[in-house]
Motif scaffolding. Structure first.
Motif, mmCIF file in Angstrom:
data_model
loop_
_atom_site.group_PDB
_atom_site.id
_atom_site.type_symbol
_atom_site.label_atom_id
_atom_site.label_comp_id
_atom_site.label_asym_id
_atom_site.label_seq_id
_atom_site.Cartn_x
_atom_site.Cartn_y
_atom_site.Cartn_z
ATOM 1 N N LEU A 170 0.895 -1.144 -0.143
ATOM 2 C CA LEU A 170 -0.103 -0.040 -0.101
ATOM 3 C C LEU A 170 0.898 1.332 0.167
ATOM 4 C CD1 LEU A 170 -2.783 1.319 0.634
ATOM 5 C CD2 LEU A 170 -2.315 0.978 3.103
ATOM 6 N N SER A 171 0.428 2.224 -0.691
ATOM 7 C CA SER A 171 1.492 3.491 -0.811
ATOM 8 C C SER A 171 0.436 4.729 -0.601
ATOM 9 C CB SER A 171 2.114 3.397 -2.369
ATOM 10 O OG SER A 171 1.196 3.841 -3.220
ATOM 11 N N SER A 172 1.201 5.791 -0.723
ATOM 12 C CA SER A 172 0.311 7.199 -0.416
ATOM 13 C C SER A 172 -0.785 7.184 -1.336
ATOM 14 C CB SER A 172 1.444 8.324 -0.699
ATOM 15 O OG SER A 172 1.810 8.242 -1.936
ATOM 16 N N LEU A 210 -3.510 5.404 0.083
ATOM 17 C CA LEU A 210 -3.994 5.710 1.525
ATOM 18 C C LEU A 210 -4.898 6.995 1.183
ATOM 19 C CD1 LEU A 210 -0.592 5.900 3.487
ATOM 20 C CD2 LEU A 210 -2.395 4.705 4.136
ATOM 21 N N ARG A 211 -4.773 7.742 -0.003
ATOM 22 C CA ARG A 211 -5.478 8.983 -0.101
ATOM 23 C C ARG A 211 -6.809 8.415 -0.663
ATOM 24 N NH1 ARG A 211 -4.188 13.029 -4.985
ATOM 25 N NH2 ARG A 211 -6.141 14.455 -4.814
ATOM 26 N N GLU A 216 2.371 -1.629 9.227
ATOM 27 C CA GLU A 216 3.440 -0.827 9.553
ATOM 28 C C GLU A 216 3.258 0.556 8.819
ATOM 29 O OE1 GLU A 216 7.411 -1.950 8.446
ATOM 30 O OE2 GLU A 216 8.348 -0.121 9.156
ATOM 31 N N ILE A 217 2.763 0.422 7.802
ATOM 32 C CA ILE A 217 2.465 1.519 6.965
ATOM 33 C C ILE A 217 1.371 2.465 7.515
ATOM 34 C CG2 ILE A 217 1.450 2.480 4.759
ATOM 35 C CD1 ILE A 217 3.154 0.285 3.367
ATOM 36 N N GLU A 229 0.763 2.572 10.422
ATOM 37 C CA GLU A 229 1.248 3.292 11.896
ATOM 38 C C GLU A 229 2.404 4.214 11.669
ATOM 39 O OE1 GLU A 229 2.636 -0.241 14.103
ATOM 40 O OE2 GLU A 229 0.256 -0.683 14.482
ATOM 41 N N VAL A 230 3.159 4.117 10.537
ATOM 42 C CA VAL A 230 4.192 5.001 10.538
ATOM 43 C C VAL A 230 3.503 6.217 9.782
ATOM 44 C CG1 VAL A 230 4.736 4.799 8.034
ATOM 45 C CG2 VAL A 230 6.726 4.969 9.956
ATOM 46 N N THR A 231 2.430 6.051 9.206
ATOM 47 C CA THR A 231 1.803 7.389 8.628
ATOM 48 C C THR A 231 0.835 8.065 9.420
ATOM 49 O OG1 THR A 231 0.419 6.180 7.678
ATOM 50 C CG2 THR A 231 2.224 6.836 6.153
ATOM 51 N N GLY A 232 0.367 7.583 10.700
ATOM 52 C CA GLY A 232 -0.438 8.038 11.417
ATOM 53 C C GLY A 232 -1.825 7.458 11.164
ATOM 54 N N PHE A 233 -2.150 6.826 9.980
ATOM 55 C CA PHE A 233 -3.326 6.372 9.426
ATOM 56 C C PHE A 233 -4.231 5.563 10.408
ATOM 57 C CE2 PHE A 233 -4.642 7.884 5.225
ATOM 58 C CZ PHE A 233 -3.734 8.982 4.885
ATOM 59 N N ASP A 263 -4.710 5.742 13.260
ATOM 60 C CA ASP A 263 -5.750 6.650 14.237
ATOM 61 C C ASP A 263 -6.846 6.967 13.606
ATOM 62 O OD1 ASP A 263 -3.052 6.642 15.718
ATOM 63 O OD2 ASP A 263 -2.697 8.638 15.183
ATOM 64 N N ILE A 264 -6.740 6.858 12.069
ATOM 65 C CA ILE A 264 -8.013 7.470 11.581
ATOM 66 C C ILE A 264 -8.595 6.402 10.950
ATOM 67 C CG2 ILE A 264 -8.924 8.771 9.455
ATOM 68 C CD1 ILE A 264 -6.039 9.884 9.074
ATOM 69 N N ILE A 271 -0.219 12.465 4.287
ATOM 70 C CA ILE A 271 0.767 11.942 5.144
ATOM 71 C C ILE A 271 1.956 12.708 5.796
ATOM 72 C CG2 ILE A 271 2.879 10.361 4.940
ATOM 73 C CD1 ILE A 271 1.466 8.826 2.795
ATOM 74 N N ARG A 308 2.874 15.250 14.506
ATOM 75 C CA ARG A 308 3.591 14.370 15.868
ATOM 76 C C ARG A 308 4.666 15.186 16.524
ATOM 77 N NH1 ARG A 308 4.600 8.522 13.178
ATOM 78 N NH2 ARG A 308 2.556 7.901 13.073
ATOM 79 N N MET A 327 6.783 4.067 -0.398
ATOM 80 C CA MET A 327 5.499 3.969 0.146
ATOM 81 C C MET A 327 5.098 5.519 -0.134
ATOM 82 S SD MET A 327 3.753 5.600 3.246
ATOM 83 C CE MET A 327 4.900 5.631 4.286
#
Lengths: 99, 292
Positions: free
Chosen positions: A52-54, A57-58, A84-85, A87-91, A93-94, B28, B35, B135
């Protein structure tokens, strides 16, 4: 990427297989645009999703916004790489992510 | 400040595919940057508001030269603006991994970790991009390298180093970006974003900040009403009665002048672009009262 669709009344399941990136994200966007009307429960099954990439995510974020208005959205069977993606992007939480 | 995002509009017009890749990264970047508050609740703004200021300042510094920038230049510049501070928001596990690469010791506590993040954030931004460029849908590794160098270059990096900042850096066969100029733009814009507009007073309870250093830094920023770019110079408009803060602003203006001259030299010696502003002047004068 292949998308397998399974609709039962206002419940829509989309199972994704392959990579959700800049090349394939428009495909999911089009599918959601076409199918999401009247849906109150949207489930995205990531069991077969490798990456999965940006761009993906959009599209997920747009879908989440739509479903916030008309019901709920859940993402299921997320593998370690994709988690991991998120988590690392903050998604993480959404989105609502199950297992 | 009147906002004009000409760089972004031009990329959308010249290269919709690259523009779409950039747009996909905006959320992103916003999430990552937000943060930083976890580490630095009382530190100057590093959120998307700062990114917008950087873009606007780059736009002003570029001026009519925008016609000379290629789509690849614009994309690398925009991505640099989005991600130059992303190192401020890396996760604890990424920080641990990157810390080992950078070779600095394990911080003793959360406070020490926060300061290490702040001190090394340009390198952490670079390592974040090195790890996650796929990513972020960067088109290839060369683009990733270009964006990394622009991000690293915003502080504590020698932009005149020709090995790390070659004047024409190839990102695709036959397509190059003007790496030193792009890095100099982000570096200078970052330094110029020092006015109260960046640190809107009602967002921060300055008087209740526990650190005297933070309180002093904020008072300095609050006293700088505006940073104005004219064609030939940068004017810092400020006012304070406090002699200590006044001295701090004078020091800050001198630092800004050094940075401007360095970036101007990088543009002149390593690119076909120019930074027209040649000096920084401080206007220490009270603002005129305006009718409500």
């Amino acid at each position: 990427m292949t998308i397998t669709k399974n609709q039962n009344g206002s419940h829509l399941d989309l199972a994704l297989e392959g990579r959700l990136d800049t090349t394939t994200a428009p495909q999911l966007e089009a599918e959601l645009k076409q199918s999401v009307d009247g849906v109150t429960e949207l489930a995205l099954d990531f069991a077969g999703l490798e990456y999965l990439s940006s761009a993906g995510l959009r599209v997920l974020l747009s879908a989440q916004k739509v479903m916030n208005k008309q019901g709920s959205m859940v993402i299921k069977n997320v593998n370690e790489t994709i988690m991991e993606i998120f988590e690392v992007t903050g998604f993480a939480d959404i989105l609502t992510i199950e297992g | 400040m009147e906002q004009d995002y000409g760089i972004e509009r031009r990329l959308a017009r010249c290269a919709p595919e690259l523009h779409s890749r950039y747009r996909d990264c905006v959320v992103i970047s916003q999430k990552m940057l937000s943060r930083y508050v976890n580490y630095f609740p009382d530190f100057t703004d590093h959120t998307v508001l700062h990114t917008l200021d950087i873009l606007e300042l780059c736009n002003q510094l570029i001026g009519s030269q925008i016609e000379k920038l290629t789509a690849e230049d614009l994309y690398v510049l925009l991505m640099g603006a989005l991600f130059h501070d992303v190192g401020m928001g890396v996760s604890v596990s990424d920080f641990e991994q990157f810390r080992e690469v950078l070779g600095f010791p394990e911080p003793a506590d959360d406070n020490a970790r926060a300061w290490a993040v702040r001190d090394h954030h340009q390198e952490l931004s670079g390592l974040y991009l090195e790890k996650y460029w796929r990513m972020l849908d960067l088109p290839n590794e060369a683009y990733a390298k270009a964006v990394i160098q622009v991000c690293r270059g915003h502080r504590k990096t020698d932009l005149l180093d020709e090995k790390n900042y070659p004047p024409q850096f190839e990102v695709e066969p036959g397509k190059t970006v003007s790496l030193p100029y792009l890095a100099a733009l982000i570096c200078l814009a970052d330094e110029l974003d020092i006015s109260a507009e960046r640190n809107v007073s009602f967002l921060y309870d300055v008087e209740k900040m526990p650190s005297a250093r933070d309180r002093r830094e904020f008072r300095k920023h609050m006293a700088i009403r505006r940073v104005e770019l004219t064609p030939d110079r940068v004017v810092v408009h400020a006012w304070t009665d406090d002699p200590e803060i006044r001295g701090g602003i004078q020091d800050l203006t001198a630092k800004l002048r050094d940075k401007l001259l360095m970036c101007r030299r990088v543009a002149a010696e390593r690119s076909s672009f120019v930074i027209t502003q040649a000096d920084v002047v401080l206007r220490m004068e009270k603002a005129k009262e305006t009718e409500p």
